[in-house]
Design a protein around this motif. Structure first.
Motif, PDB file in Angstrom:
ATOM      1  N   THR A 179     -23.638 -45.302  27.190  1.00  0.00           N
ATOM      2  CA  THR A 179     -22.854 -44.153  27.472  1.00  0.00           C
ATOM      3  C   THR A 179     -21.353 -44.742  27.604  1.00  0.00           C
ATOM      4  O   THR A 179     -20.644 -43.475  27.331  1.00  0.00           O
ATOM      5  CB  THR A 179     -23.261 -43.838  29.153  1.00  0.00           C
ATOM      6  N   ASP A 180     -21.152 -45.849  27.916  1.00  0.00           N
ATOM      7  CA  ASP A 180     -19.737 -46.117  27.545  1.00  0.00           C
ATOM      8  C   ASP A 180     -19.284 -46.030  25.867  1.00  0.00           C
ATOM      9  O   ASP A 180     -18.009 -45.419  25.809  1.00  0.00           O
ATOM     10  CB  ASP A 180     -19.307 -47.502  28.106  1.00  0.00           C
ATOM     11  N   LYS A 181     -19.786 -46.332  25.244  1.00  0.00           N
ATOM     12  CA  LYS A 181     -19.720 -46.070  23.579  1.00  0.00           C
ATOM     13  C   LYS A 181     -19.793 -44.648  23.567  1.00  0.00           C
ATOM     14  O   LYS A 181     -18.740 -44.308  22.565  1.00  0.00           O
ATOM     15  CB  LYS A 181     -20.486 -46.937  22.870  1.00  0.00           C
ATOM     16  N   ALA A 182     -20.558 -44.051  23.843  1.00  0.00           N
ATOM     17  CA  ALA A 182     -20.515 -42.449  23.730  1.00  0.00           C
ATOM     18  C   ALA A 182     -19.580 -41.680  24.204  1.00  0.00           C
ATOM     19  O   ALA A 182     -19.056 -40.653  23.483  1.00  0.00           O
ATOM     20  CB  ALA A 182     -21.900 -41.859  24.424  1.00  0.00           C
ATOM     21  N   LEU A 183     -18.994 -41.890  25.646  1.00  0.00           N
ATOM     22  CA  LEU A 183     -17.791 -41.519  25.935  1.00  0.00           C
ATOM     23  C   LEU A 183     -16.801 -41.801  24.963  1.00  0.00           C
ATOM     24  O   LEU A 183     -15.692 -41.295  24.700  1.00  0.00           O
ATOM     25  CB  LEU A 183     -17.666 -41.698  27.476  1.00  0.00           C
ATOM     26  N   GLN A 184     -16.531 -43.087  24.702  1.00  0.00           N
ATOM     27  CA  GLN A 184     -15.345 -43.692  23.959  1.00  0.00           C
ATOM     28  C   GLN A 184     -15.357 -42.603  22.488  1.00  0.00           C
ATOM     29  O   GLN A 184     -14.242 -42.395  21.876  1.00  0.00           O
ATOM     30  CB  GLN A 184     -15.501 -45.030  23.486  1.00  0.00           C
ATOM     31  N   ILE A 185     -16.643 -42.514  21.664  1.00  0.00           N
ATOM     32  CA  ILE A 185     -16.477 -41.761  20.553  1.00  0.00           C
ATOM     33  C   ILE A 185     -15.920 -40.598  20.825  1.00  0.00           C
ATOM     34  O   ILE A 185     -15.394 -39.880  19.881  1.00  0.00           O
ATOM     35  CB  ILE A 185     -17.858 -41.874  20.020  1.00  0.00           C
ATOM     36  N   HIS A 186     -16.009 -39.924  22.055  1.00  0.00           N
ATOM     37  CA  HIS A 186     -15.688 -38.396  22.124  1.00  0.00           C
ATOM     38  C   HIS A 186     -14.178 -38.388  22.423  1.00  0.00           C
ATOM     39  O   HIS A 186     -13.489 -37.629  22.441  1.00  0.00           O
ATOM     40  CB  HIS A 186     -16.158 -38.060  23.536  1.00  0.00           C
ATOM     41  N   GLY A 187     -13.560 -39.831  22.590  1.00  0.00           N
ATOM     42  CA  GLY A 187     -12.060 -39.807  22.745  1.00  0.00           C
ATOM     43  C   GLY A 187     -11.323 -39.342  24.130  1.00  0.00           C
ATOM     44  O   GLY A 187     -12.321 -39.105  25.072  1.00  0.00           O
ATOM     45  N   GLY A 188     -10.318 -38.704  24.094  1.00  0.00           N
ATOM     46  CA  GLY A 188      -9.751 -38.248  25.466  1.00  0.00           C
ATOM     47  C   GLY A 188     -10.862 -37.146  25.662  1.00  0.00           C
ATOM     48  O   GLY A 188     -10.700 -36.700  26.917  1.00  0.00           O
ATOM     49  N   LEU A 189     -11.180 -36.313  24.962  1.00  0.00           N
ATOM     50  CA  LEU A 189     -11.932 -35.086  25.286  1.00  0.00           C
ATOM     51  C   LEU A 189     -12.980 -35.305  26.269  1.00  0.00           C
ATOM     52  O   LEU A 189     -13.527 -34.665  26.677  1.00  0.00           O
ATOM     53  CB  LEU A 189     -12.170 -34.639  23.809  1.00  0.00           C
ATOM     54  N   GLY A 190     -13.844 -36.343  25.886  1.00  0.00           N
ATOM     55  CA  GLY A 190     -14.808 -36.905  26.607  1.00  0.00           C
ATOM     56  C   GLY A 190     -14.612 -36.974  28.101  1.00  0.00           C
ATOM     57  O   GLY A 190     -15.595 -36.915  28.999  1.00  0.00           O
ATOM     58  N   TYR A 191     -13.403 -36.914  28.526  1.00  0.00           N
ATOM     59  CA  TYR A 191     -13.131 -37.122  30.071  1.00  0.00           C
ATOM     60  C   TYR A 191     -13.011 -35.910  30.865  1.00  0.00           C
ATOM     61  O   TYR A 191     -13.330 -35.914  31.872  1.00  0.00           O
ATOM     62  CB  TYR A 191     -11.663 -37.747  29.922  1.00  0.00           C
ATOM     63  N   TRP A 192     -13.219 -34.773  29.951  1.00  0.00           N
ATOM     64  CA  TRP A 192     -13.166 -33.379  30.665  1.00  0.00           C
ATOM     65  C   TRP A 192     -14.420 -32.863  30.882  1.00  0.00           C
ATOM     66  O   TRP A 192     -15.472 -33.275  30.122  1.00  0.00           O
ATOM     67  CB  TRP A 192     -12.320 -32.458  29.426  1.00  0.00           C
ATOM     68  N   GLN A 193     -14.687 -32.205  31.989  1.00  0.00           N
ATOM     69  CA  GLN A 193     -15.873 -31.819  32.360  1.00  0.00           C
ATOM     70  C   GLN A 193     -16.475 -30.802  31.566  1.00  0.00           C
ATOM     71  O   GLN A 193     -17.617 -30.261  31.403  1.00  0.00           O
ATOM     72  CB  GLN A 193     -15.556 -31.163  33.833  1.00  0.00           C
ATOM     73  N   THR A 194     -15.518 -30.206  30.644  1.00  0.00           N
ATOM     74  CA  THR A 194     -16.279 -29.168  29.566  1.00  0.00           C
ATOM     75  C   THR A 194     -16.917 -29.818  28.618  1.00  0.00           C
ATOM     76  O   THR A 194     -17.859 -28.941  28.044  1.00  0.00           O
ATOM     77  CB  THR A 194     -14.906 -28.600  28.862  1.00  0.00           C
ATOM     78  N   GLN A 195     -16.772 -31.099  28.485  1.00  0.00           N
ATOM     79  CA  GLN A 195     -17.925 -31.941  27.747  1.00  0.00           C
ATOM     80  C   GLN A 195     -19.227 -32.443  28.250  1.00  0.00           C
ATOM     81  O   GLN A 195     -19.150 -33.144  29.141  1.00  0.00           O
ATOM     82  CB  GLN A 195     -17.200 -32.967  26.955  1.00  0.00           C
ATOM     83  N   LYS A 196     -20.293 -32.161  28.004  1.00  0.00           N
ATOM     84  CA  LYS A 196     -21.676 -32.645  28.470  1.00  0.00           C
ATOM     85  C   LYS A 196     -21.667 -34.103  28.630  1.00  0.00           C
ATOM     86  O   LYS A 196     -22.150 -34.654  29.489  1.00  0.00           O
ATOM     87  CB  LYS A 196     -22.759 -32.192  27.523  1.00  0.00           C
ATOM     88  N   ILE A 197     -20.980 -34.769  27.550  1.00  0.00           N
ATOM     89  CA  ILE A 197     -21.027 -36.415  27.859  1.00  0.00           C
ATOM     90  C   ILE A 197     -20.245 -36.634  29.139  1.00  0.00           C
ATOM     91  O   ILE A 197     -20.592 -37.804  29.682  1.00  0.00           O
ATOM     92  CB  ILE A 197     -20.214 -37.178  26.569  1.00  0.00           C
ATOM     93  N   GLU A 198     -19.443 -36.131  29.674  1.00  0.00           N
ATOM     94  CA  GLU A 198     -18.918 -36.396  30.978  1.00  0.00           C
ATOM     95  C   GLU A 198     -19.827 -36.561  32.009  1.00  0.00           C
ATOM     96  O   GLU A 198     -19.941 -37.357  33.008  1.00  0.00           O
ATOM     97  CB  GLU A 198     -17.718 -35.295  31.027  1.00  0.00           C
ATOM     98  N   ARG A 199     -20.596 -35.496  31.964  1.00  0.00           N
ATOM     99  CA  ARG A 199     -21.870 -35.294  33.155  1.00  0.00           C
ATOM    100  C   ARG A 199     -22.720 -36.524  33.205  1.00  0.00           C
ATOM    101  O   ARG A 199     -23.067 -37.303  34.089  1.00  0.00           O
ATOM    102  CB  ARG A 199     -22.647 -34.200  33.168  1.00  0.00           C
TER     103      ARG A 199
END
Length: 401
Positions: free
Chosen positions: A343-363
């Motif tokens: 999950t850490d790598k998956a979030l990193q792949i999303h870059g900064g966008l992954g930090y936003w709740q609009t992205q499913k990876i954030e949940r």
């Protein structure tokens, strides 16, 4: 295999391959369709799973998949059930939590229930007609022989005093499957298992459901002051409380949590791959970048290795194989560490966008933290595994000498 082991679900015949494949396809379709819609509803709501979702899971038979047919379940083998748990775990964490708990709690109750209790508690729980919350953990203690909640018996009634916390579904349940000890006793032999009515007098329920992740699953702190519990609601004998709590329940439940890590990691990988294919930087998709492709490859290897360990543990428990308890802890610690990395790598792949709740990876990233303490932290799992390793080594040395 003992009678109690059989009653906890070992040795089930399971579904034929074609019937199971059809069920697996059905669950998969539900998870990516209605299940994903429910996920959005839960996250957008007030933090609680709507009762309509419980009803839908019950109606579809998803709360009674793991139980034997004679109790109203589908009679899956444990390995078959784990393959379904893998799929459910790709969905919202609260959906996973509901099917995990309801399809597991009966394993603790059934081996120790008499005929009356089986009809009053076990069958209705499997059917989804009542909710039973597993109630062991205490604020100032661990989750074993050090429990301090006490009962004193007066005739046909126990009077319960003490506190519990981190109790999943402890707010909205119908009964707490609660573990305490006889007043004045110490150690395992003084423990009892009781089914305590949610509306019994002398109980304070504190809702502690506001968590980092796994939104929608309610949790509670419970305080009991001379709460009356009928002796007829005791499972097993006095002194068998921890046997009820741990015997037929903890080992398969740890494996189930381990498989939930695999399923959630697969979802994280799916999201990361999809994003890497569509996100373009400097004229190339992220998938063409070696750094990104290496992270995807590492995730894939990590997931497949953990999945193999979990299925091996599931097979050993199902068949009563050697070292099944140690293997359940090995599976849990391996899968939890894997999920953290993936999950850490998956979030990193999303870059900064992954930090936003609009992205499913954030949940997914938030939800992944919960498995690190479910059914015991990795520090506890390492203790179990090391104890097994040293015990086997000591026996080998004794046999040689």
């Amino acid at each position: 295999m003992t009678t109690q082991e059989a009653a906890a679900g070992r040795g089930a015949a399971g579904l034929a391959d074609d019937a199971f494949d059809a069920l697996l396809a059905e669950v998969t379709d539900w998870t990516v369709g209605p299940g994903e819609e429910w996920a959005e509803t839960i996250e957008a709501g007030d933090g609680y799973v709507p009762e309509e979702l419980w009803t839908e899971l019950k109606t579809r038979g998803y709360l009674s998949l793991a139980a034997p047919a004679e109790l109203g379940g589908r009679g899956l083998t444990f390995v078959q059930w784990m393959r379904l748990m893998e799929v459910f775990s790709r969905s919202h964490a609260s959906i996973r939590m509901i099917v995990h708990v309801v399809n597991g709690t009966w394993r603790a109750m059934n081996p120790y229930a008499d005929d009356v209790q089986r009809e009053k508690f076990v069958r209705p729980s499997i059917a989804g007609d009542i909710k039973v919350a597993f109630t062991l953990t205490e604020p100032g203690n661990g989750t074993g022989a050090d429990i301090t909640s006490t009962v004193r018996r007066d005739g046909d009634t126990y009077y319960l005093t003490g506190a519990k916390h981190l109790i999943t579904f402890g707010v909205r349940c119908d009964y707490w499957l609660l573990f305490a000890r006889l007043e004045g006793s110490t150690g395992k032999d003084g423990t009892v298992a009781l089914l305590v009515d949610r509306n019994a007098p002398g109980v304070e329920v504190v809702d502690t459901s506001k968590t980092m992740g796994v939104h929608g699953t309610d949790h509670a702190e419970l305080y009991f002051t001379d709460t009356p519990v009928p002796a007829a609601a005791r499972l097993g004998q006095e002194g068998e409380g921890l046997d009820v709590a741990l015997g037929g329940f903890l080992t398969p439940s740890r494996i189930s949590v381990a498989m939930s890590c695999v399923g959630l990691a697969e979802r994280a990988q799916e999201l990361a791959v999809g994003y890497a294919l569509k996100r373009v930087t400097f004229g190339k998709p992220l998938a063409a970048r070696q750094a990104i492709s290496f992270m995807i490859a590492e995730n894939e290897a990590d997931i497949q290795a953990a999945r193999a360990v979990v299925l091996e543990a599931a097979s050993r428990w199902q068949d009563g194989g050697e070292r099944d308890t140690a293997m359940s802890s090995i599976a849990k610690m391996t899968a939890v560490d894997m999920l953290t990395r993936v999950t850490d790598k998956a979030l990193q792949i999303h870059g900064g966008l992954g930090y936003w709740q609009t992205q499913k990876i954030e949940r997914v990233y938030r939800d992944a933290r919960a498995q690190r303490f479910e059914e015991g932290t990795n520090e506890i799992q390492k203790t179990v595994v090391a104890r097994d390793v040293f015990a086997r080594a000591a026996r080998a040395q004794s046999a040689e000498g």
